[in-house]
Structure formats: C-alpha cells, structure tokens
Scaffold this motif. Structure first.
Motif, PDB file in Angstrom:
ATOM      1  N   THR A  81      -7.943  12.068  19.731  1.00 30.27           N
ATOM      2  CA  THR A  81      -8.857  10.744  18.960  1.00 30.27           C
ATOM      3  C   THR A  81      -9.693  11.800  19.760  1.00 30.27           C
ATOM      4  O   THR A  81      -9.781  11.779  20.929  1.00 30.27           O
ATOM      5  CB  THR A  81      -8.671   9.770  19.751  1.00 30.27           C
ATOM      6  N   CYS A  82     -10.418  12.322  19.052  1.00 32.38           N
ATOM      7  CA  CYS A  82     -12.007  13.084  19.884  1.00 32.38           C
ATOM      8  C   CYS A  82     -13.155  12.450  19.819  1.00 32.38           C
ATOM      9  O   CYS A  82     -14.188  12.622  20.662  1.00 32.38           O
ATOM     10  CB  CYS A  82     -12.193  14.094  18.589  1.00 32.38           C
TER      11      CYS A  82
ATOM     12  N   THR B  93      -7.317   1.849  -3.181  1.00 35.92           N
ATOM     13  CA  THR B  93      -7.111   2.441  -1.920  1.00 35.92           C
ATOM     14  C   THR B  93      -7.461   1.540  -1.094  1.00 35.92           C
ATOM     15  O   THR B  93      -8.673   0.750  -1.458  1.00 35.92           O
ATOM     16  CB  THR B  93      -8.571   3.664  -1.918  1.00 35.92           C
ATOM     17  N   ILE B  94      -6.431   1.124  -0.472  1.00 36.74           N
ATOM     18  CA  ILE B  94      -6.201   0.229   0.981  1.00 36.74           C
ATOM     19  C   ILE B  94      -6.438   1.344   2.016  1.00 36.74           C
ATOM     20  O   ILE B  94      -5.905   2.057   2.940  1.00 36.74           O
ATOM     21  CB  ILE B  94      -5.284  -0.275   0.965  1.00 36.74           C
ATOM     22  N   LEU B  95      -7.997   0.999   3.087  1.00 35.07           N
ATOM     23  CA  LEU B  95      -8.089   1.654   3.993  1.00 35.07           C
ATOM     24  C   LEU B  95      -7.784   1.124   5.362  1.00 35.07           C
ATOM     25  O   LEU B  95      -8.766  -0.286   5.627  1.00 35.07           O
ATOM     26  CB  LEU B  95      -9.278   2.178   3.224  1.00 35.07           C
ATOM     27  N   GLY B  96      -8.299   1.553   6.349  1.00 35.15           N
ATOM     28  CA  GLY B  96      -8.414   1.582   7.479  1.00 35.15           C
ATOM     29  C   GLY B  96      -9.703   2.268   8.069  1.00 35.15           C
ATOM     30  O   GLY B  96      -9.813   2.698   8.604  1.00 35.15           O
ATOM     31  N   VAL B  97     -10.727   0.837   8.229  1.00 34.11           N
ATOM     32  CA  VAL B  97     -11.917   1.530   8.971  1.00 34.11           C
ATOM     33  C   VAL B  97     -12.106   2.500  10.096  1.00 34.11           C
ATOM     34  O   VAL B  97     -12.842   3.230   9.976  1.00 34.11           O
ATOM     35  CB  VAL B  97     -13.356   0.692   8.211  1.00 34.11           C
ATOM     36  N   GLN B  98     -11.430   1.759  10.899  1.00 34.64           N
ATOM     37  CA  GLN B  98     -12.093   1.840  12.313  1.00 34.64           C
ATOM     38  C   GLN B  98     -10.466   3.366  12.766  1.00 34.64           C
ATOM     39  O   GLN B  98     -11.046   4.108  13.325  1.00 34.64           O
ATOM     40  CB  GLN B  98     -11.448   1.271  13.153  1.00 34.64           C
ATOM     41  N   ARG B  99      -9.490   3.461  11.920  1.00 36.61           N
ATOM     42  CA  ARG B  99      -8.647   4.445  11.649  1.00 36.61           C
ATOM     43  C   ARG B  99      -9.284   5.345  12.021  1.00 36.61           C
ATOM     44  O   ARG B  99      -9.680   7.209  11.616  1.00 36.61           O
ATOM     45  CB  ARG B  99      -7.434   4.011  11.335  1.00 36.61           C
ATOM     46  N   LEU B 100     -10.127   5.477  10.255  1.00 34.99           N
ATOM     47  CA  LEU B 100     -10.664   6.512   9.346  1.00 34.99           C
ATOM     48  C   LEU B 100     -12.430   7.026  10.623  1.00 34.99           C
ATOM     49  O   LEU B 100     -12.233   8.257  10.632  1.00 34.99           O
ATOM     50  CB  LEU B 100     -11.049   6.506   8.630  1.00 34.99           C
ATOM     51  N   SER B 101     -12.778   6.148  11.315  1.00 33.96           N
ATOM     52  CA  SER B 101     -13.698   7.029  12.558  1.00 33.96           C
ATOM     53  C   SER B 101     -13.708   7.523  13.549  1.00 33.96           C
ATOM     54  O   SER B 101     -13.934   8.461  13.638  1.00 33.96           O
ATOM     55  CB  SER B 101     -14.957   4.577  12.605  1.00 33.96           C
ATOM     56  N   GLU B 102     -11.746   6.722  13.831  1.00 34.81           N
ATOM     57  CA  GLU B 102     -12.194   7.991  14.877  1.00 34.81           C
ATOM     58  C   GLU B 102     -11.364   9.515  14.132  1.00 34.81           C
ATOM     59  O   GLU B 102     -11.800  10.148  15.345  1.00 34.81           O
ATOM     60  CB  GLU B 102     -10.487   6.921  15.647  1.00 34.81           C
ATOM     61  N   VAL B 103     -10.441   9.370  12.909  1.00 36.53           N
ATOM     62  CA  VAL B 103     -10.123  10.714  12.919  1.00 36.53           C
ATOM     63  C   VAL B 103     -11.197  11.314  12.871  1.00 36.53           C
ATOM     64  O   VAL B 103     -11.364  12.665  12.915  1.00 36.53           O
ATOM     65  CB  VAL B 103      -9.231  10.055  11.364  1.00 36.53           C
ATOM     66  N   LEU B 104     -12.569  11.177  11.949  1.00 34.94           N
ATOM     67  CA  LEU B 104     -13.874  11.771  11.475  1.00 34.94           C
ATOM     68  C   LEU B 104     -14.387  12.040  13.309  1.00 34.94           C
ATOM     69  O   LEU B 104     -14.901  13.354  12.943  1.00 34.94           O
ATOM     70  CB  LEU B 104     -14.228  11.208  10.605  1.00 34.94           C
ATOM     71  N   SER B 105     -14.148  11.904  14.173  1.00 40.60           N
ATOM     72  CA  SER B 105     -14.420  12.065  15.014  1.00 40.60           C
ATOM     73  C   SER B 105     -14.233  13.384  15.326  1.00 40.60           C
ATOM     74  O   SER B 105     -15.233  14.423  16.472  1.00 40.60           O
ATOM     75  CB  SER B 105     -14.250  11.317  16.493  1.00 40.60           C
ATOM     76  N   CYS B 106     -12.731  14.255  15.223  1.00 45.38           N
ATOM     77  CA  CYS B 106     -12.842  15.653  15.191  1.00 45.38           C
ATOM     78  C   CYS B 106     -13.147  16.836  14.068  1.00 45.38           C
ATOM     79  O   CYS B 106     -12.894  17.973  14.994  1.00 45.38           O
ATOM     80  CB  CYS B 106     -10.917  15.810  15.390  1.00 45.38           C
ATOM     81  N   TYR B 107     -13.631  16.116  13.135  1.00 44.20           N
ATOM     82  CA  TYR B 107     -14.004  17.418  12.502  1.00 44.20           C
ATOM     83  C   TYR B 107     -15.757  17.393  12.187  1.00 44.20           C
ATOM     84  O   TYR B 107     -16.948  16.222  13.107  1.00 44.20           O
ATOM     85  CB  TYR B 107     -13.928  16.677  11.192  1.00 44.20           C
TER      86      TYR B 107
ATOM     87  N   THR C 201     -11.085  10.683  -0.323  1.00 47.86           N
ATOM     88  CA  THR C 201     -11.291  12.210   0.179  1.00 47.86           C
ATOM     89  C   THR C 201     -12.166  12.178   1.088  1.00 47.86           C
ATOM     90  O   THR C 201     -13.249  11.275   0.737  1.00 47.86           O
ATOM     91  CB  THR C 201     -11.711  12.501  -0.939  1.00 47.86           C
ATOM     92  N   ALA C 202     -12.934  12.030   1.801  1.00 53.87           N
ATOM     93  CA  ALA C 202     -13.831  12.431   3.573  1.00 53.87           C
ATOM     94  C   ALA C 202     -14.323  13.717   2.796  1.00 53.87           C
ATOM     95  O   ALA C 202     -14.106  14.731   3.409  1.00 53.87           O
ATOM     96  CB  ALA C 202     -13.648  11.775   4.624  1.00 53.87           C
ATOM     97  N   LEU C 203     -15.735  14.016   2.879  1.00 50.64           N
ATOM     98  CA  LEU C 203     -16.448  14.470   2.531  1.00 50.64           C
ATOM     99  C   LEU C 203     -17.989  14.332   3.537  1.00 50.64           C
ATOM    100  O   LEU C 203     -18.589  13.580   3.816  1.00 50.64           O
ATOM    101  CB  LEU C 203     -17.176  14.814   1.040  1.00 50.64           C
ATOM    102  N   SER C 204     -18.203  15.782   4.074  1.00 44.00           N
ATOM    103  CA  SER C 204     -19.321  15.927   4.733  1.00 44.00           C
ATOM    104  C   SER C 204     -20.091  16.312   3.815  1.00 44.00           C
ATOM    105  O   SER C 204     -19.988  16.660   2.697  1.00 44.00           O
ATOM    106  CB  SER C 204     -19.339  17.160   5.480  1.00 44.00           C
TER     107      SER C 204
END
Length: 536
Positions: free
Chosen positions: A298-299, A392-406, A442-445
C-alpha cells in the motif's frame, strides 16, 4: 563437488572437494571401490590419504585400463553429485512487468534471493526477471519461456526451474530442502501448492476432468506461491509441442497456471504428469514454508475525488443494474456518470449516440472514452478514469489504495486484470497480445485514456477490451499492467486460496448471491470510511 584426473605417471588421482565427510569417502574408496578396481586388473601400488578435509586416492594401472578407470570414476562422481542439491541446480524465474512499480517489486525479490544464496553458499544465485532477460511475447503465460530457458541451461547443473510472481516470498534454505527431496523421486516432475475447482468455471473454459475424480481431481499450482518444474519436463513438453503431438487448446490465456497444467496433462488417452502437492509451497507464512504470497504494497491512497467513474449501460438496465450499482459502491464516489443509449437524469446517464449491441460494445466504449477525455479537460483534479460495466462490483477504498502505487495524470498507465489472445498459435505468437478484460473494471490514467480514445473498431459489436488491447500493443505500443486484485468473474469462480491472498478490488456479474450481498461481504466495510453520498 568431486574431480578426478590421470596424472603423468598413469595414476588416477581422485579428489572429493569441499566440506565432505571424509570418513564416508574412505569407506567408499577403500571398500567397494578398491574391490572393484582389483577386479579390473589394476596394480597393487594404490593408496588413500586423508588430510585437511580432503581425500586423495591414487591408483597405479596399465595405460590400456585408462578408459575403463575413467568411466568407473565418472560413475562415482555422478552418484556423489546426485546426493547433493544447492543453488546451482535451480533457476529462479520471476514473472515480471515493465511498469515501474511492478519492476521495482521484482528487483527487490531478485536481490533478496541473491543475498540469501550468497549467505547460505557464498555463490551467486541463477535468477531472471522475465521482462528484462527474455524478450518473448506472452512470457506471463509461462509456456513461451520453455524454449529460451531450456536452450540456455541444457547440459548445465540446472535440474529445476522455479517460477515466481514478484510478490512471492522465498526462503532459499527451505526451498533447496524441498527440491532436494523432490529431486530424488523419479515420478515427481513438478511441485507446488495444489488448487482445484469445485465445479467447472468460466475462467477455466468450463473444463472438467471426470477421469481424475478418483485420484483427487485435476490439480494446478497456486501461482502466487510459486511452482517448480524439472528440466526434463520442460524438454518433454517442448518436444511434444514442437512436433505437433500436443497443442494449447484455447486461443485465450486467462489463468496461466491452470492452462499450463492442462497442457502438461494432455489427455485421458496419453496423460502427462500431474502436479505433485508440496505443502512447503504455502498460501500463508508458516515456519515450514519455502515460499508464500506476500500481500501487495500500500503506497498510500489517492484522493477519491481524483477518479472519474464512467459506467457502460443501456436503457433496459437503468432500473436494475444501474440502481444496484448506485446503492453499493456508487454511494462512495464523487464523479460517477453512466453512458447509455438514452438520457436519464436520475442516474445520471448520457445518450452516447449509438444503439445498444448485445455483445462487444466496441464503438460505445471508444465513444465513452472520447466523451470522458473531453469532460476532464475542465477538471484538473482528475488523474484517473475508471471504466466499468454496470454489473461491476467495486471496492472504492481498495481501488484508491492500489492506484497510489501507479502513475496517473498525464503518464500512461492502463491497469486491470490481464488476459491474452493468440499466444498459443506457434506460427503467429508475435501477433498475440494482452488486453485488460473489462468486466472487473479498467483504470486508465488520463494520458492513457487520451491515447486509447484514438483506437478504431472493426464493427459496432467488436469486443471492446480486445480491440483496445490489440490497438495498445500493435499500434500505440502502450504497455498494459496486470493486477490480480481485479476479477472478471464472480467470487465463487475462484479458489478460496486465490481470494484469500489479499483484499480484492472488484468482481463482475450479478447472479447468486445478489450484488448487494457480494458488495457487503467484500467491500462495504472499507468503503464506509469514505463519504457516503445519498443521491437515490
């Protein structure tokens, strides 16, 4: 390590080198070996000397006996070597990705392995990171690595190839013990932590092996725990593939561990070796473990307000799927918009100007990307665009954590669950490509979304995710980054051990259990930390 040589006086000098039990050497040479040499007609002026941890055995013999003595001593050397196992017998192969975060994780694992081996044995480990050392398409599916690995290490001391994910933890001492034990068993060709399917599942092409039910079922390795294969098995599989005896059945690569096990097994009529369960390959860290999966770093956490959530839907689902989405993860996001074939201010949904298609949705997806890129030009806080289906069934907080590494914003990052197409075709492997399967999201910058919005569709109903993947690979040369935390299917479609490795980001499809229950089970607790938006 042993060495033997014939000196200038026609005598054999036989040296066991290294930290060896000299007493056992003396028994071997002065007992069985001496009797064998006597029977070969060699003279009586032989002697054994032991000093300083070394044994030296000198035998005098006629010149015509040189070949026979050399062959005999080679047998002794081979027997001794078979009793020892160390890092020289293992190739550590880390399935890496070029994206900076994943590349750094793979490099840390490589360094850790090298440090452990140096401390244990005082030598260099044999390690590879695939994207650095093997330029082969579809390396993550493992099978394309067989030829370069076998070619490089054929005829060497290497007996096993260990395949690892960058987040696999390795304890080298225990690993060598496990592989040494497996190495002594002729019928053991590959080892790992065994997974199996409770029922046929979409991610495994609904494959069922009825003939294996009485022997424990079809097993495949948990890739996150690593798995090891004998060099002989690599050679056997290569021979069968290159001769056309066996082929990869599916054009699609979804779960490389399952598809590899399926290829090795072959068929009921001509079965190959099944995976041997070895519980020193673990799913959680315990004292006996040689390997186990580490959780993802977790970044930090990106601000939820920096993500624009774009959802594909159509008018028939406005009151069902779209409403369910708003009752679950949609409550926790700021920038949420639906794109459909009809306007609906209550969602809100925008008519994207295209009729609905039952499959593919390529033109709709490209139109959505163009529209979202246009909108975020006036929203400087937006760094990410998350493209989702209405189921799509999503965890918003988890997505926010993971995106911090990218890297978001103007950088080019495309993140999600990776599938592959075309890597099983021997004559067209370079035409194969990866794609991010759309159901799990899909997460896109923003920079990546601008590029991918330039892609073109073959037809209205062409597969959107595959079209974007082929365009990214062959036209734009944009790398796609895999995260196993995104899931194209339902929770019940995955083995429990796979889901237990870390907190997931997403699942896909509404079925039994219903989406509200799936969301409550997997994501609601974390998302309650976010601001709840009541727009229903």
């Amino acid at each position: 390590m042993l060495s033997c040589s014939i000196n200038a006086e026609n005598k054999v000098e036989y040296y066991p080198l290294g930290a060896i039990n000299v007493f056992l050497i003396a028994l071997l040479i002065h007992g069985k070996a001496e009797r064998r040499i006597r029977k070969m007609g060699i003279g009586n002026d032989s002697f054994l000397s032991v000093a300083g941890g070394y044994a030296r055995f000198v035998v005098s013999f006629p010149a015509k006996m040189i070949a026979r003595v050399r062959a005999f001593l080679l047998i002794i050397v081979s027997v001794h070597a078979a009793k020892n196992f160390d890092s020289r017998n293992v190739v550590f192969t880390i399935i890496g990705q070029s994206e900076p975060y994943h590349s750094s994780v793979a490099s840390r694992l490589k360094l850790d392995i090298e440090n452990q081996v140096n401390e244990l044995e005082g030598r260099e480990a044999i390690t590879h990171i695939t994207h650095e050392d093997f330029s082969v398409p579809g390396a993550w599916t493992v099978i394309p690595l067989f030829r370069p690995l076998f070619t490089k290490y054929k005829g060497s001391d290497v007996r096993w190839v260990l395949f690892l994910e960058p987040h696999t933890a390795v304890r080298c001492g225990k690993l060598f013990e496990a592989l040494a034990a497996a190495d002594k068993q002729k019928d053991v060709m590959w080892v790992g932590y065994p997974l199996s399917d409770d029922e046929p599942t979409i991610i495994h092409h609904f494959t069922h092996f009825e003939e294996l039910e009485d022997v424990g079922g079809f097993l495949y390795p948990n890739f996150a725990s690593g798995f090891a294969m004998k060099m002989g098995l690599l050679e056997s599989v290569l021979d069968k593939m290159e001769s056309g005896t066996v082929e990869i059945d599916a054009d699609f690569a979804i779960d490389p561990a399952f598809e590899l096990a399926r290829l090795i097994y072959g068929s009921r009529e001509s079965p190959g070796p099944l995976l041997t369960r070895d519980l020193s390959f673990c799913v959680v860290s315990m004292d006996n473990c040689a390997t186990y999966p580490r959780q993802f770093d977790t970044c930090g956490s990106v601000v939820e307000d920096s993500i624009f959530f774009a959802v594909k839907t159509w008018s028939a689902f406005h009151s069902t799927r779209a409403r369910a989405l708003k009752k679950t993860w949609g409550r926790h996001v700021t920038h949420l918009h639906f794109f459909s074939d009809q306007n609906d201010p209550s969602l809100p949904a925008t008519n994207i100007g295209l009729p609905n298609s039952k499959t593919g949705h390529c033109m709709k997806t490209i139109a959505i990307l163009k529209e979202v890129v246009r909108r975020v030009q006036t929203m400087p806080q937006i760094k990410w665009i998350f493209l989702a289906d209405d189921d799509t069934i999503l965890g918003v907080q988890r997505l926010s954590e993971v995106l911090s590494c990218y890297r978001g914003g103007g950088d080019v990052t495309v993140l999600g669950e990776r599938y592959g197409y075309g890597y099983g075709k021997k004559d067209a492997i370079h035409k194969g490509y990866d794609y991010i399967t759309g159901g799990g999201g899909t997460a896109l910058s923003v920079g990546a979304a601008k590029l991918l919005s330039q892609c073109a569709c073959a037809s209205l109903s062409a597969p959107d995710d595959m079209t974007l993947g082929a365009c990214a690979t062959h036209r734009l040369h944009v790398p796609l980054t895999h995260s196993p935390l995104f899931h194209q299917a339902r929770p019940q479609d995955y083995p429990r051990e796979v889901l237990a490795r870390d907190r997931p980001i997403s699942f896909h499809r509404h079925s039994t259990p219903d989406p509200l229950k799936v969301y409550a089970t997997w994501f609601q607790h974390d998302d309650l930390a976010l601001r709840i938006r009541d727009e229903l």
